[in-house]
Design a protein around this motif. Structure first.
Motif, PDB file in Angstrom:
ATOM      1  N   LEU A 119      37.861  39.562  33.901  1.00 12.67           N
ATOM      2  CA  LEU A 119      37.906  40.622  34.614  1.00 12.67           C
ATOM      3  C   LEU A 119      36.425  41.663  34.623  1.00 12.67           C
ATOM      4  CD1 LEU A 119      39.031  42.506  36.756  1.00 12.67           C
ATOM      5  CD2 LEU A 119      40.429  43.663  35.338  1.00 12.67           C
ATOM      6  N   VAL A 120      35.952  41.507  35.616  1.00 14.31           N
ATOM      7  CA  VAL A 120      34.688  42.186  35.817  1.00 14.31           C
ATOM      8  C   VAL A 120      34.244  43.252  37.205  1.00 14.31           C
ATOM      9  CG1 VAL A 120      33.999  40.806  34.407  1.00 14.31           C
ATOM     10  CG2 VAL A 120      33.437  39.979  36.790  1.00 14.31           C
ATOM     11  N   GLY A 143      29.032  43.394  40.346  1.00 13.42           N
ATOM     12  CA  GLY A 143      27.438  43.243  39.535  1.00 13.42           C
ATOM     13  C   GLY A 143      27.433  43.053  38.704  1.00 13.42           C
ATOM     14  N   ASP A 144      28.198  43.022  37.917  1.00  8.45           N
ATOM     15  CA  ASP A 144      28.745  42.696  36.415  1.00  8.45           C
ATOM     16  C   ASP A 144      28.254  40.911  35.959  1.00  8.45           C
ATOM     17  OD1 ASP A 144      31.605  44.629  35.158  1.00  8.45           O
ATOM     18  OD2 ASP A 144      29.174  45.090  35.830  1.00  8.45           O
ATOM     19  N   SER A 145      28.259  40.625  35.111  1.00 11.20           N
ATOM     20  CA  SER A 145      27.586  39.220  34.841  1.00 11.20           C
ATOM     21  C   SER A 145      28.712  38.877  33.800  1.00 11.20           C
ATOM     22  CB  SER A 145      25.971  39.005  34.036  1.00 11.20           C
ATOM     23  OG  SER A 145      25.000  39.497  35.284  1.00 11.20           O
ATOM     24  N   LEU A 146      28.475  37.306  33.755  1.00 12.37           N
ATOM     25  CA  LEU A 146      29.672  36.880  33.040  1.00 12.37           C
ATOM     26  C   LEU A 146      29.155  35.585  32.760  1.00 12.37           C
ATOM     27  CD1 LEU A 146      32.722  37.946  31.786  1.00 12.37           C
ATOM     28  CD2 LEU A 146      33.564  36.112  33.771  1.00 12.37           C
ATOM     29  N   ALA A 173      38.119  33.534  41.024  1.00 13.73           N
ATOM     30  CA  ALA A 173      38.200  31.972  41.575  1.00 13.73           C
ATOM     31  C   ALA A 173      38.810  32.002  40.222  1.00 13.73           C
ATOM     32  CB  ALA A 173      37.682  31.057  42.109  1.00 13.73           C
ATOM     33  N   ILE A 174      39.453  30.308  39.445  1.00 13.44           N
ATOM     34  CA  ILE A 174      39.711  29.642  38.557  1.00 13.44           C
ATOM     35  C   ILE A 174      38.247  29.146  38.652  1.00 13.44           C
ATOM     36  CG2 ILE A 174      40.970  28.038  37.428  1.00 13.44           C
ATOM     37  CD1 ILE A 174      43.389  29.090  38.176  1.00 13.44           C
ATOM     38  N   TYR A 175      38.158  29.011  37.341  1.00 10.03           N
ATOM     39  CA  TYR A 175      36.247  27.816  36.874  1.00 10.03           C
ATOM     40  C   TYR A 175      36.112  27.691  36.438  1.00 10.03           C
ATOM     41  CZ  TYR A 175      33.753  31.445  39.118  1.00 10.03           C
ATOM     42  OH  TYR A 175      32.847  32.331  40.403  1.00 10.03           O
ATOM     43  N   TYR A 176      36.155  25.867  36.588  1.00 10.13           N
ATOM     44  CA  TYR A 176      36.831  24.758  36.335  1.00 10.13           C
ATOM     45  C   TYR A 176      35.342  23.807  35.389  1.00 10.13           C
ATOM     46  CZ  TYR A 176      41.478  24.511  38.161  1.00 10.13           C
ATOM     47  OH  TYR A 176      42.372  24.954  38.333  1.00 10.13           O
ATOM     48  N   VAL A 178      39.034  34.035  36.209  1.00  7.60           N
ATOM     49  CA  VAL A 178      37.429  35.096  36.183  1.00  7.60           C
ATOM     50  C   VAL A 178      37.809  35.823  38.040  1.00  7.60           C
ATOM     51  CG1 VAL A 178      35.159  35.384  37.268  1.00  7.60           C
ATOM     52  CG2 VAL A 178      35.581  33.366  35.932  1.00  7.60           C
ATOM     53  N   THR A 179      37.813  37.669  37.922  1.00 12.41           N
ATOM     54  CA  THR A 179      38.193  38.115  38.471  1.00 12.41           C
ATOM     55  C   THR A 179      37.457  39.163  38.557  1.00 12.41           C
ATOM     56  OG1 THR A 179      40.771  38.021  37.863  1.00 12.41           O
ATOM     57  CG2 THR A 179      40.108  39.376  39.485  1.00 12.41           C
TER      58      THR A 179
END
Length: 123
Positions: free
Chosen positions: A11-12, A15-18, A90-93, A119-120
């Motif tokens: 959860l971010v 504007g954040d990065s992941l 989304a859910i990232y696959y 990822v939220t």
């Protein structure tokens, strides 16, 4: 048997990065073309990015913000996500295809899939 295992979701804020990681146990990782897809709530699965021997390609919605990379020594593909937006939720696959990958955006081409990582992005 899990061939692809994603990690790094969370959860971010906007504007954040992941950075997501996907570790492969499929033999001969260097001979795989790798891709990332995502599926948001109530949406169809969407192509995000792919990395082939010839280079990388991106979906229109993430161009200029996301970067796909790979480390063959670690059998890992990464997805650096910058300037995240709520619509990136989304859910990232992670997906893998034994060479050649002709149409990276076509999920039917891929041979292996991970279980996904959530990822939220909050507004």
């Amino acid at each position: 048997q899990a061939h692809l295992v994603e990690s790094g979701g969370g959860l971010v804020q906007t504007g954040d990065s992941l950075k997501l990681s996907c570790v492969s146990s499929v033999p001969t990782f260097s001979l795989l073309d790798m891709g990332w897809f995502r599926q948001g709530p109530g949406k169809e699965r969407e192509f995000v990015a792919a990395i082939k021997l010839s280079g990388s390609t991106y979906g229109d919605s993430v161009k200029g913000r996301f970067i796909i990379s790979r480390d063959n020594a670690k059998s890992t593909v990464y997805l650096q996500m910058n300037n995240l937006k709520p619509e990136d939720t989304a859910i990232y696959y992670c997906a893998a295809k034994r060479l050649p990958l002709n149409s990276p955006w076509n999920e039917d081409e891929y041979d292996y899939w991970g279980q996904g990582t959530q990822v939220t992005v909050s507004s």
